[in-house]
Design a protein around this motif. Sequence first.
Motif, PDB file in Angstrom:
ATOM      1  N   THR A  96       0.802  -1.209   0.096  1.00  0.00           N
ATOM      2  CA  THR A  96      -0.130   0.070  -0.120  1.00  0.00           C
ATOM      3  C   THR A  96       0.701   1.302   0.219  1.00  0.00           C
ATOM      4  N   LEU A  97       0.295   2.418  -0.415  1.00  0.00           N
ATOM      5  CA  LEU A  97       1.180   3.432  -0.632  1.00  0.00           C
ATOM      6  C   LEU A  97       1.684   3.954   0.994  1.00  0.00           C
ATOM      7  N   ASP A  98       0.699   3.463   1.769  1.00  0.00           N
ATOM      8  CA  ASP A  98       0.985   4.140   3.310  1.00  0.00           C
ATOM      9  C   ASP A  98       2.032   3.192   3.841  1.00  0.00           C
ATOM     10  N   GLY A  99       2.630   2.334   3.164  1.00  0.00           N
ATOM     11  CA  GLY A  99       3.718   1.291   3.724  1.00  0.00           C
ATOM     12  C   GLY A  99       3.350   0.074   4.323  1.00  0.00           C
ATOM     13  N   LYS A 100       2.428  -0.465   3.800  1.00  0.00           N
ATOM     14  CA  LYS A 100       1.960  -1.896   4.538  1.00  0.00           C
ATOM     15  C   LYS A 100       1.981  -2.953   3.418  1.00  0.00           C
ATOM     16  N   LEU A 101       2.216  -4.186   3.863  1.00  0.00           N
ATOM     17  CA  LEU A 101       2.349  -5.456   2.910  1.00  0.00           C
ATOM     18  C   LEU A 101       0.711  -6.385   3.332  1.00  0.00           C
ATOM     19  N   VAL A 102       0.291  -6.527   2.270  1.00  0.00           N
ATOM     20  CA  VAL A 102      -0.833  -7.376   2.378  1.00  0.00           C
ATOM     21  C   VAL A 102      -0.883  -8.497   1.618  1.00  0.00           C
ATOM     22  N   ASN A 103      -1.030  -9.553   2.462  1.00  0.00           N
ATOM     23  CA  ASN A 103      -0.892 -11.006   1.384  1.00  0.00           C
ATOM     24  C   ASN A 103      -2.021 -11.884   2.038  1.00  0.00           C
ATOM     25  N   MET A 104      -2.149 -12.974   0.859  1.00  0.00           N
ATOM     26  CA  MET A 104      -3.063 -14.039   1.158  1.00  0.00           C
ATOM     27  C   MET A 104      -2.320 -15.325   0.876  1.00  0.00           C
ATOM     28  N   ASP A 105      -2.589 -16.248   1.803  1.00  0.00           N
ATOM     29  CA  ASP A 105      -1.985 -17.530   1.395  1.00  0.00           C
ATOM     30  C   ASP A 105      -2.753 -18.824   1.465  1.00  0.00           C
ATOM     31  N   GLY A 106      -2.734 -19.871   0.880  1.00  0.00           N
ATOM     32  CA  GLY A 106      -3.409 -21.026   1.386  1.00  0.00           C
ATOM     33  C   GLY A 106      -2.783 -21.922   2.446  1.00  0.00           C
ATOM     34  N   THR A 107      -1.814 -22.299   2.553  1.00  0.00           N
ATOM     35  CA  THR A 107      -1.382 -22.926   3.809  1.00  0.00           C
ATOM     36  C   THR A 107      -0.263 -22.120   4.734  1.00  0.00           C
ATOM     37  N   LYS A 160     -10.886 -19.491 -10.687  1.00  0.00           N
ATOM     38  CA  LYS A 160      -9.795 -19.994 -11.881  1.00  0.00           C
ATOM     39  C   LYS A 160     -10.814 -19.764 -13.272  1.00  0.00           C
ATOM     40  N   PHE A 161     -12.034 -19.891 -13.093  1.00  0.00           N
ATOM     41  CA  PHE A 161     -12.972 -19.984 -14.287  1.00  0.00           C
ATOM     42  C   PHE A 161     -13.559 -18.558 -14.530  1.00  0.00           C
ATOM     43  N   THR A 162     -13.955 -17.653 -13.559  1.00  0.00           N
ATOM     44  CA  THR A 162     -14.556 -16.627 -13.728  1.00  0.00           C
ATOM     45  C   THR A 162     -13.484 -15.384 -13.480  1.00  0.00           C
ATOM     46  N   GLY A 163     -12.258 -15.525 -13.003  1.00  0.00           N
ATOM     47  CA  GLY A 163     -11.298 -14.570 -12.828  1.00  0.00           C
ATOM     48  C   GLY A 163     -11.754 -13.651 -11.691  1.00  0.00           C
ATOM     49  N   LYS A 164     -12.767 -13.811 -10.935  1.00  0.00           N
ATOM     50  CA  LYS A 164     -13.256 -13.120  -9.830  1.00  0.00           C
ATOM     51  C   LYS A 164     -13.330 -13.901  -8.453  1.00  0.00           C
ATOM     52  N   CYS A 165     -13.053 -13.491  -7.420  1.00  0.00           N
ATOM     53  CA  CYS A 165     -13.244 -14.088  -6.212  1.00  0.00           C
ATOM     54  C   CYS A 165     -14.852 -13.993  -5.735  1.00  0.00           C
ATOM     55  N   THR A 166     -15.240 -15.196  -5.329  1.00  0.00           N
ATOM     56  CA  THR A 166     -16.404 -15.265  -4.761  1.00  0.00           C
ATOM     57  C   THR A 166     -16.531 -15.828  -3.234  1.00  0.00           C
ATOM     58  N   ASP A 167     -15.264 -15.550  -2.533  1.00  0.00           N
ATOM     59  CA  ASP A 167     -15.171 -16.017  -1.355  1.00  0.00           C
ATOM     60  C   ASP A 167     -15.603 -17.505  -1.161  1.00  0.00           C
ATOM     61  N   CYS A 168     -15.194 -18.381  -1.866  1.00  0.00           N
ATOM     62  CA  CYS A 168     -15.392 -19.707  -2.199  1.00  0.00           C
ATOM     63  C   CYS A 168     -15.309 -20.742  -1.070  1.00  0.00           C
ATOM     64  N   ASP A 169     -15.860 -21.778  -0.775  1.00  0.00           N
ATOM     65  CA  ASP A 169     -15.842 -22.881   0.040  1.00  0.00           C
ATOM     66  C   ASP A 169     -14.854 -23.965  -0.563  1.00  0.00           C
ATOM     67  N   SER A 170     -14.316 -23.940  -1.688  1.00  0.00           N
ATOM     68  CA  SER A 170     -13.907 -24.838  -2.268  1.00  0.00           C
ATOM     69  C   SER A 170     -12.690 -25.617  -1.509  1.00  0.00           C
ATOM     70  N   ALA A 171     -12.392 -26.975  -1.628  1.00  0.00           N
ATOM     71  CA  ALA A 171     -11.535 -27.499  -1.071  1.00  0.00           C
ATOM     72  C   ALA A 171     -10.340 -27.267  -1.463  1.00  0.00           C
ATOM     73  N   ASP A 172     -10.095 -26.668  -2.769  1.00  0.00           N
ATOM     74  CA  ASP A 172      -8.844 -26.100  -3.112  1.00  0.00           C
ATOM     75  C   ASP A 172      -8.420 -24.684  -2.903  1.00  0.00           C
ATOM     76  N   ARG A 173      -9.465 -23.964  -2.342  1.00  0.00           N
ATOM     77  CA  ARG A 173      -9.279 -22.726  -1.959  1.00  0.00           C
ATOM     78  C   ARG A 173      -7.886 -22.293  -1.641  1.00  0.00           C
ATOM     79  N   ILE A 174      -7.102 -21.172  -2.169  1.00  0.00           N
ATOM     80  CA  ILE A 174      -6.034 -20.732  -1.712  1.00  0.00           C
ATOM     81  C   ILE A 174      -5.945 -19.449  -0.931  1.00  0.00           C
ATOM     82  N   CYS A 175      -6.983 -18.863  -0.597  1.00  0.00           N
ATOM     83  CA  CYS A 175      -7.097 -17.647   0.084  1.00  0.00           C
ATOM     84  C   CYS A 175      -7.484 -18.018   1.439  1.00  0.00           C
ATOM     85  N   ASN A 176      -6.787 -18.584   2.331  1.00  0.00           N
ATOM     86  CA  ASN A 176      -7.114 -19.149   3.707  1.00  0.00           C
ATOM     87  C   ASN A 176      -6.787 -18.384   4.900  1.00  0.00           C
TER      88      ASN A 176
END
Length: 201
Positions: A96-107, A160-176
């Motif tokens: 961010t411009l104000d100097g923060k790091l923002v990250n999302m991970d699966g594991t 993967k298919f839509t190019g947009k996040c839907t805050d899914c409940d997929s077992a393959d979710r990588i935004c945990n």
Amino acid sequence: MDEKILLTEKNLKGNGFQVKTFESSKEAKEALMESISINESIAFGGSMTLLELDIYEEFKSRGNEIYWHWKGEDKKKELSEAYNSKIYLTSTNALTLDGKLVNMDGTANRVSSMFYGHERVYIIAGRNKICKDYDSARERIRNIAAPKNAQRLNINTPCKFTGKCTDCDSADRICNVEVIIHKNPSGANINIYLIDEDLGY
């Protein structure tokens, strides 16, 4: 130099991070090679930026002890050994411009290693990772980084298919796991290299 990079650099330094800016990835690679000695062990976090820089091959051919689960034959072993390395290299999903790091991970192996357990951490980021604020950083992760990573990994998530996040409940979710590093944590040595190029996603 991009004005956004200079402003982000200023605010990252104000938040206690070590920051260097570079006109090109070539300059950043040279500085990184100089900053890390041949005797230091290195772990890589999953990063398209690092893949594009070809820095893994540089360190390996030089003779560094190096671990990356994207490259090693035994992924679990590479991840295990990575925790004990002196140096950790990765990128960030957003700055961010104000100097923060923002990250999302699966594991969470990557995000946890960004601020704990290593003598020094180097975070390499192109100008395309810089966002106005937290909301735009999160939007970038949800609708740029995550879908592209889902496509790269060929996993079964809606984005993967839509190019947009839907805050899914997929077992393959990588935004945990979401991590925001507001300031350099006590005892951590986080070095951020900002490059005036578009790198990774």
